[in-house]
Design an enzyme around this catalytic site. Sequence first.
Site, PDB file in Angstrom:
ATOM      1  N   LYS A  36      11.187   2.789   6.259  1.00  0.00           N
ATOM      2  CA  LYS A  36      11.892   2.578   7.130  1.00  0.00           C
ATOM      3  C   LYS A  36      12.030   1.644   7.308  1.00  0.00           C
ATOM      4  O   LYS A  36      13.076   0.821   7.942  1.00  0.00           O
ATOM      5  CB  LYS A  36      12.436   3.779   7.639  1.00  0.00           C
ATOM      6  CG  LYS A  36      11.462   4.831   9.057  1.00  0.00           C
ATOM      7  CD  LYS A  36      12.369   5.878   9.364  1.00  0.00           C
ATOM      8  CE  LYS A  36      11.611   5.776  10.862  1.00  0.00           C
ATOM      9  NZ  LYS A  36      11.569   4.535  11.733  1.00  0.00           N
ATOM     10  N   THR A  37      11.177   1.742   8.104  1.00  0.00           N
ATOM     11  CA  THR A  37      10.738   0.505   9.367  1.00  0.00           C
ATOM     12  C   THR A  37      10.926  -0.992   8.214  1.00  0.00           C
ATOM     13  O   THR A  37      11.298  -1.461   8.501  1.00  0.00           O
ATOM     14  CB  THR A  37       9.146   0.522   9.502  1.00  0.00           C
ATOM     15  OG1 THR A  37       8.870   2.019   9.939  1.00  0.00           O
ATOM     16  CG2 THR A  37       9.140  -0.811  10.081  1.00  0.00           C
ATOM     17  N   ASP A 229      17.489   1.890  15.300  1.00  0.00           N
ATOM     18  CA  ASP A 229      15.998   2.901  14.435  1.00  0.00           C
ATOM     19  C   ASP A 229      15.778   4.600  15.198  1.00  0.00           C
ATOM     20  O   ASP A 229      16.383   4.745  16.819  1.00  0.00           O
ATOM     21  CB  ASP A 229      14.322   2.404  14.559  1.00  0.00           C
ATOM     22  CG  ASP A 229      13.588   2.742  13.760  1.00  0.00           C
ATOM     23  OD1 ASP A 229      13.890   3.287  12.975  1.00  0.00           O
ATOM     24  OD2 ASP A 229      12.330   2.847  14.318  1.00  0.00           O
ATOM     25  N   GLU A 230      15.658   5.289  14.511  1.00  0.00           N
ATOM     26  CA  GLU A 230      15.490   6.665  14.737  1.00  0.00           C
ATOM     27  C   GLU A 230      16.713   7.194  15.350  1.00  0.00           C
ATOM     28  O   GLU A 230      16.447   7.696  16.655  1.00  0.00           O
ATOM     29  CB  GLU A 230      14.325   6.671  15.953  1.00  0.00           C
ATOM     30  CG  GLU A 230      12.769   6.537  14.998  1.00  0.00           C
ATOM     31  CD  GLU A 230      12.320   7.215  14.200  1.00  0.00           C
ATOM     32  OE1 GLU A 230      13.022   8.214  14.000  1.00  0.00           O
ATOM     33  OE2 GLU A 230      10.909   7.240  14.012  1.00  0.00           O
ATOM     34  N   GLN A 260      14.333  15.135  10.670  1.00  0.00           N
ATOM     35  CA  GLN A 260      13.185  14.700  11.413  1.00  0.00           C
ATOM     36  C   GLN A 260      13.741  14.911  13.262  1.00  0.00           C
ATOM     37  O   GLN A 260      13.066  14.433  14.045  1.00  0.00           O
ATOM     38  CB  GLN A 260      12.664  14.018  10.703  1.00  0.00           C
ATOM     39  CG  GLN A 260      11.429  13.545   9.776  1.00  0.00           C
ATOM     40  CD  GLN A 260      10.493  12.230   9.928  1.00  0.00           C
ATOM     41  OE1 GLN A 260       9.998  12.505  10.227  1.00  0.00           O
ATOM     42  NE2 GLN A 260      11.031  11.667   8.419  1.00  0.00           N
ATOM     43  N   ARG A 610       3.611  14.466   6.773  1.00  0.00           N
ATOM     44  CA  ARG A 610       1.991  13.953   7.634  1.00  0.00           C
ATOM     45  C   ARG A 610       1.292  13.762   6.275  1.00  0.00           C
ATOM     46  O   ARG A 610       0.248  12.929   6.551  1.00  0.00           O
ATOM     47  CB  ARG A 610       1.557  14.285   8.947  1.00  0.00           C
ATOM     48  CG  ARG A 610       2.900  14.644  10.235  1.00  0.00           C
ATOM     49  CD  ARG A 610       3.685  13.444  10.260  1.00  0.00           C
ATOM     50  NE  ARG A 610       4.487  13.523   9.683  1.00  0.00           N
ATOM     51  CZ  ARG A 610       5.575  12.440   9.618  1.00  0.00           C
ATOM     52  NH1 ARG A 610       5.620  11.310  10.231  1.00  0.00           N
ATOM     53  NH2 ARG A 610       6.837  12.249   8.760  1.00  0.00           N
TER      54      ARG A 610
END
Length: 760
Positions: A36-37, A229-230, A260, A610
Amino acid sequence: MPKEDLIFTGLNEKQAEAVHALQGPVLILAGAGSGKTRALTHRIAHLISQGVPAWQILAVTFTNKAAKEMKERILNLLQLTQNGADVPSPHLPVMGTFHSVCVRILRRDIEHIGRNRNFVIYDTSDQESLMKEVLKEMQIDPKELKSVTALGHIGRFKSEAMSPKDVAREATTEWMMRIVKIYSLYQAKLHAANALDFDDLLLETVRLWQESPKVLERYQNTWRFINVDEYQDTNHAQYLLISLLAKKHRNLCVIGDPDQSIYAFRGADIRNILEFQREYPDALSVKLEQNYRSTQPILDAADSVISRNPRRPQKKMWTHRVDGEKMWIHEVADEKKEAEEVVSHVLSALANGTKLNEQVVLYRTNAQSRLFEEACLRHALPYRIVGGVKFYARREVKDLLAYLYAIHNPQDSLSLLRIINVPSRKIGDTTIGKLQEYCQKEKKSLWEALKELTHLDLAEPTKKRLSDFVTLLETYQEKKLHLRVSELSQDLLKDVGMEAWVKDDTSEGEARWENIGELLSVMHKYDQLEPEESFLNFLEEVSLVSEVDKLNEMRTDALTLMTLHLCKGLEFQHVIIAGCEEGIFPHSNALFNREQLEEERRLMYVGMTRAKDTLRVFYARSRMLWGNMQANAASRFLDDIPSDRVEKKSDALLSPLLWNISKKPSPSVILSACLPAGQGASQRRAETKVDLSIEFNQDLGNDVERSQEIESAFEKGVRIEHPTFGEGIVTGKRGDIVDIAFDSGQKKRFALSIAPLRAL
């Protein structure tokens, strides 16, 4: 290479779609590890390459680290660095956290709402000091309401963008009306000091834009292209801020993953991302489902867990890494076996080339770290606690230990000073100063001064409180001759009112109380000894563990121990999730609340995703936790994972047999037992037919053999090594307690569950 080609090189189809969409509202649903970044930075670079001035672009992140990383990526992507020299900042968009962006706005325009632009920003410590003033002025006893509790209430109100007047309209109890008064006075004192706290930075910016349309329009025309973002972690105040800014041009791109969203306790509102398309019906929605981190078996297992949550955008993570180990689910007897097995897996992975820095142990609550820390110490395995304090260094743990040290040795002035006003006895710095002054003048210890209160210039109520403190310690000096350390500590906690003091009506307080409960679990290991002996051995062992702990901190390559809430955004080759039992994970606080239970499931999803290569999950049939013995069922989350994506292991003879249940009718017996995870609750309660011809899982023998090796490692006559006392020999064993004669001539008694011993 032309900039346009550079921007789209290496992007997958969906990432490229997100980068191409420059106009109008855009929702990017970015699954774990989906880049995503990368998509966001390439999108910003594409805007600039298409002629949008950098100053018209705003990118809001949740950490300064993320903002810095994005700047570096965009500079590199656009080839805006020449010969290592940075291009001046005007060539880059404004990128920063919500708070840093708001500070920038308020420093310029806060005077439009009657505030001074030279305001100061109060940090957490400043806020606590101010709140203590508020409570003192309102004559509220700290025992009744602690400053941190009051700030917690106010923080929740501010995350919902609620002013004192807003809260007052909804207050229905006398208690809430009191909180409203505290909130009002707190805000008045902030205003008088020309100060803002962190939440005010957002709220005052929202107020500025709501009350000054011309100021808002100026910023709308400045930042025409907004990227957040987020977005799943935004609260209502942040939502209002972004909505106001994007209202005119509607070029708003939000990126995040509802699966998330795990920070509701901080005020995050998952509805912001779930309802984005309702607010912007014409929004383009792009799903990033290709994962660049994990193997397909891990992704399938994680997807099966999160898919049970209702009200979520459907997505299915996939990867080109189709091969890989299945996820392992380990059933163990108890918490001690869990810690040993976890460390065994870590050491095995290390032997196979996975560095300690690429391994992590995740758990739901901070209190669970204690056993893993002690297991690491026993095996001389370096470790680090991320985002928290090592167990024996936690404030509440040190407070209880200080009581025990003071009971054992009242001449220990440091311990006395630590607990003299814990919990609050209204013994302030002035009184302590007079005590210390008397000690220096008369050359006496603090304990001696406390027993000579008639000689001190103190008010009678203060003398009475100090005298009661002395009586308390003297009472427990007598009790330690008759009560074992666990019994004594439980009585002490009740007598001083520690539970209410520690819990303070906050989630953080609940976690701190769990840590005290976990310390009681350690004490129970000494219940087999005589009262005074259990007391002395416990204190000695804790001291030794703490000393070895300090040595461990000097190591660089180390195993990471952390709570699940802290692991988001990180990745490791080898991930272990411990304590997957009902009441622990999902946490007991969430079992009767649908929304909290959904967040617990998202937390499990975050932990599982993770893992790059291997994922191990543990649960125990019984567990001593928070001072109580528990026998909880395996976590419901484990029931949802398809059997073809899991390899199950157990140290119990029965479990592997039941895991291999034949589906064909055959001669059978009825076994009445608790079945392992992977089968539903109704199945676990049912009588189960088992094919007698089934062979045991070969791995079972290995597990049982390993357990027996651990249990017999410290039998009488075994040579051992201790990091402090050196080598010696086991001269006796009783349950968990061993007697050791060291070569130096010293004789010591240790609890195997805590002592850093190594068999030679």
